[in-house]
Design an enzyme around this catalytic site. Structure first.
Site, PDB file in Angstrom:
ATOM      1  N   LYS A 146       1.829   6.034  -3.162  1.00 35.71           N
ATOM      2  CA  LYS A 146       2.757   6.980  -3.772  1.00 35.71           C
ATOM      3  C   LYS A 146       2.576   7.028  -5.287  1.00 35.71           C
ATOM      4  O   LYS A 146       2.633   8.107  -5.897  1.00 35.71           O
ATOM      5  CB  LYS A 146       4.196   6.598  -3.421  1.00 35.71           C
ATOM      6  CG  LYS A 146       4.628   6.999  -2.025  1.00 35.71           C
ATOM      7  CD  LYS A 146       4.829   8.508  -1.915  1.00 35.71           C
ATOM      8  CE  LYS A 146       5.477   8.895  -0.606  1.00 35.71           C
ATOM      9  NZ  LYS A 146       5.708  10.354  -0.483  1.00 35.71           N
ATOM     10  N   PRO A 162       0.798  -1.235   0.000  1.00 40.90           N
ATOM     11  CA  PRO A 162       0.000   0.000   0.000  1.00 40.90           C
ATOM     12  C   PRO A 162       0.829   1.282   0.000  1.00 40.90           C
ATOM     13  O   PRO A 162       0.405   2.282  -0.578  1.00 40.90           O
ATOM     14  CB  PRO A 162      -0.825  -0.122   1.280  1.00 40.90           C
ATOM     15  CG  PRO A 162      -0.974  -1.594   1.471  1.00 40.90           C
ATOM     16  CD  PRO A 162       0.343  -2.177   1.046  1.00 40.90           C
ATOM     17  N   TYR A 163       1.992   1.265   0.630  1.00 41.04           N
ATOM     18  CA  TYR A 163       2.848   2.447   0.613  1.00 41.04           C
ATOM     19  C   TYR A 163       3.236   2.802  -0.816  1.00 41.04           C
ATOM     20  O   TYR A 163       3.046   3.936  -1.273  1.00 41.04           O
ATOM     21  CB  TYR A 163       4.094   2.202   1.474  1.00 41.04           C
ATOM     22  CG  TYR A 163       5.147   3.274   1.348  1.00 41.04           C
ATOM     23  CD1 TYR A 163       4.852   4.611   1.624  1.00 41.04           C
ATOM     24  CD2 TYR A 163       6.449   2.955   0.965  1.00 41.04           C
ATOM     25  CE1 TYR A 163       5.825   5.601   1.513  1.00 41.04           C
ATOM     26  CE2 TYR A 163       7.425   3.933   0.850  1.00 41.04           C
ATOM     27  CZ  TYR A 163       7.110   5.251   1.120  1.00 41.04           C
ATOM     28  OH  TYR A 163       8.075   6.222   1.009  1.00 41.04           O
ATOM     29  N   GLY A 164       3.771   1.826  -1.549  1.00 40.10           N
ATOM     30  CA  GLY A 164       4.162   2.071  -2.935  1.00 40.10           C
ATOM     31  C   GLY A 164       2.979   2.414  -3.819  1.00 40.10           C
ATOM     32  O   GLY A 164       3.065   3.278  -4.704  1.00 40.10           O
TER      33      GLY A 164
END
EC number: 5.1.3.5
Length: 407
Positions: A217, A212-214
């Protein structure tokens, strides 16, 4: 205080005016009072922080005003330090959920002159606050660092990450568009690439984020890129690799909150183990398809990273978008990193090997050819032990982070 005094002054003059209607010879007093009121208002308008007269609310020849979101955080504070050293005017906006007020206080002590630095406590998820900040300040550019940024945490709290990264970036971009701020330097990540089939990673490598972080972003990047097609905004997107190190002069460092240590950078965990804050270092994953079984990463020193931001800002052009990987071009395994950390600290850190961390990938390192060629940027702090030694000096002298100013 000013408001109360002015209220009383108006009240007295009003009473004189009513009295003057009964006594014509007091008209002179009323005129004199009105002149004093005008003088009082003029003085108030010249006082610092009154209305729109703050130096941060107006443009001045030869002064570039940069909004640094997340400027109380690890990378953001180092960027603010560099901008201030280079004579930029800086406004830091941070909600201190991950940043440290102690870092801001260090910057305020280093640059106490009026009009150099201001700090605004605000959450970029609050649209009214964001619009108010842009309405009251004359920004020339935005360096957008503010974001939650832990891969493991993102797999446990995905909605938080999409809101904090993607939605907040949208609000910042909308405010920039509405208030005519034309330059954006965006803090992105190599996590947008996911786990590519080929190494090293170039800017043309397909983006298939796996956590989810990538993903958050990449969504933010897509929003910026779509908007840039219909505007003359100057945009630079910098995709970081793994950031380490600290200010070589020992003024700033990395101080994550204790409750976030398990999600933090490996350098922080190494230092915590060396300081005895934790019993040892936990290495997650030893069965990756790499030479020694541990993950391979490209470790970029924060001083080099900040330099890339300044060079990107100086090269930003209206109506154009630049996308750059910011890394050394060399991959190092976690075991190599731990060995360098042991040498930098002089402590034989105890290592515990565990299963893989969710959402992680085996091997990621950059091809910095594009940023070398187009921005004339090359990583200078490439000695892993040296970067860790510099960061270790700060950690040893700040065993409790920024102490009382941690929050």
């Amino acid at each position: 205080m000013y408001g109360c005094s002015l209220y009383l002054f108006f009240l007295l003059i009003g009473m004189e005016y009513l009295d003057a209607r009964r006594k014509p010879y007091n008209v002179g007093k009323v005129i004199f009072g009105l002149v004093l009121i005008a003088l009082c208002v003029f003085v108030l308008k010249q006082s610092p922080g009154f209305g729109d007269n703050s130096v941060f609310s107006r443009r001045e020849p030869g002064v570039t005003h940069v909004l640094v979101t997340g400027g109380a955080g690890y990378i953001g504070s180092h960027a603010a330090l560099r901008l201030l050293k280079d004579n930029y005017r800086v406004t830091i906006v941070d909600n201190l959920s991950r940043g440290n007020m102690g870092a801001v206080k260090v910057l305020q002590e280093l640059f106490p002159q009026p009009g150099r630095l201001q700090f605004i406590f605000a959450d970029l998820g609050d649209q009214k606050s964001v619009n108010k900040i842009f309405a009251e300040n004359a920004f020339d550019a935005v360096m957008h660092f503010a974001a939650v940024a832990y891969v493991g945490e993102s797999t446990m709290e995905p909605l938080r990450y999409y809101h904090n990264i993607t939605s907040n970036t949208l609000l910042v971009l909308e405010a920039m568009a509405f208030h005519g701020v034309k330059t954006l330097i965006y803090s992105s990540t190599c996590a947008t690439y996911g786990e590519p089939e080929k190494m090293p990673i170039t800017e043309a490598t397909p983006q298939f984020p796996i956590n989810p972080y990538g993903k958050a972003k990449k969504m933010a990047e897509d929003i910026i890129l779509d908007f840039s097609k219909r505007t003359d905004m100057a945009v630079m997107i910098l995709r970081y690799f793994n950031v380490i190190g600290s200010d070589p002069e020992g003024r700033l460092g990395e101080a994550p909150r204790p409750e976030l240590r398990e999600h933090g950078r490996i350098s922080g965990a190494c230092f915590d183990a060396a300081l005895g804050v934790i019993s040892g270092l936990k290495v997650k994953g030893t069965d990756y398809p790499t030479a020694d079984g541990t993950c391979i990463r490209d470790y970029i020193d924060v001083t080099d990273l900040v330099d890339a931001h300044v060079k990107a800002f100086n090269k930003a052009e209206p109506g154009k978008v630049g996308i750059y990987n910011v890394g050394t071009g060399r991959g190092r395994s976690v075991k190599e990193f731990v060995d360098a950390c042991k040498k930098a600290t002089g402590i034989d850190i105890k290592i515990e090997y565990l299963n893989r961390r969710p959402g992680d990938y085996a091997e990621v390192y950059s091809d910095p050819t594009k940023i070398n060629k187009e921005l004339n940027w090359t990583a200078q702090y490439t000695d892993l032990k040296e970067s860790l030694s510099i960061a270790w000096r700060w950690q040893k002298s700040h065993p409790h982070g920024y102490g009382a100013n941690q929050i």
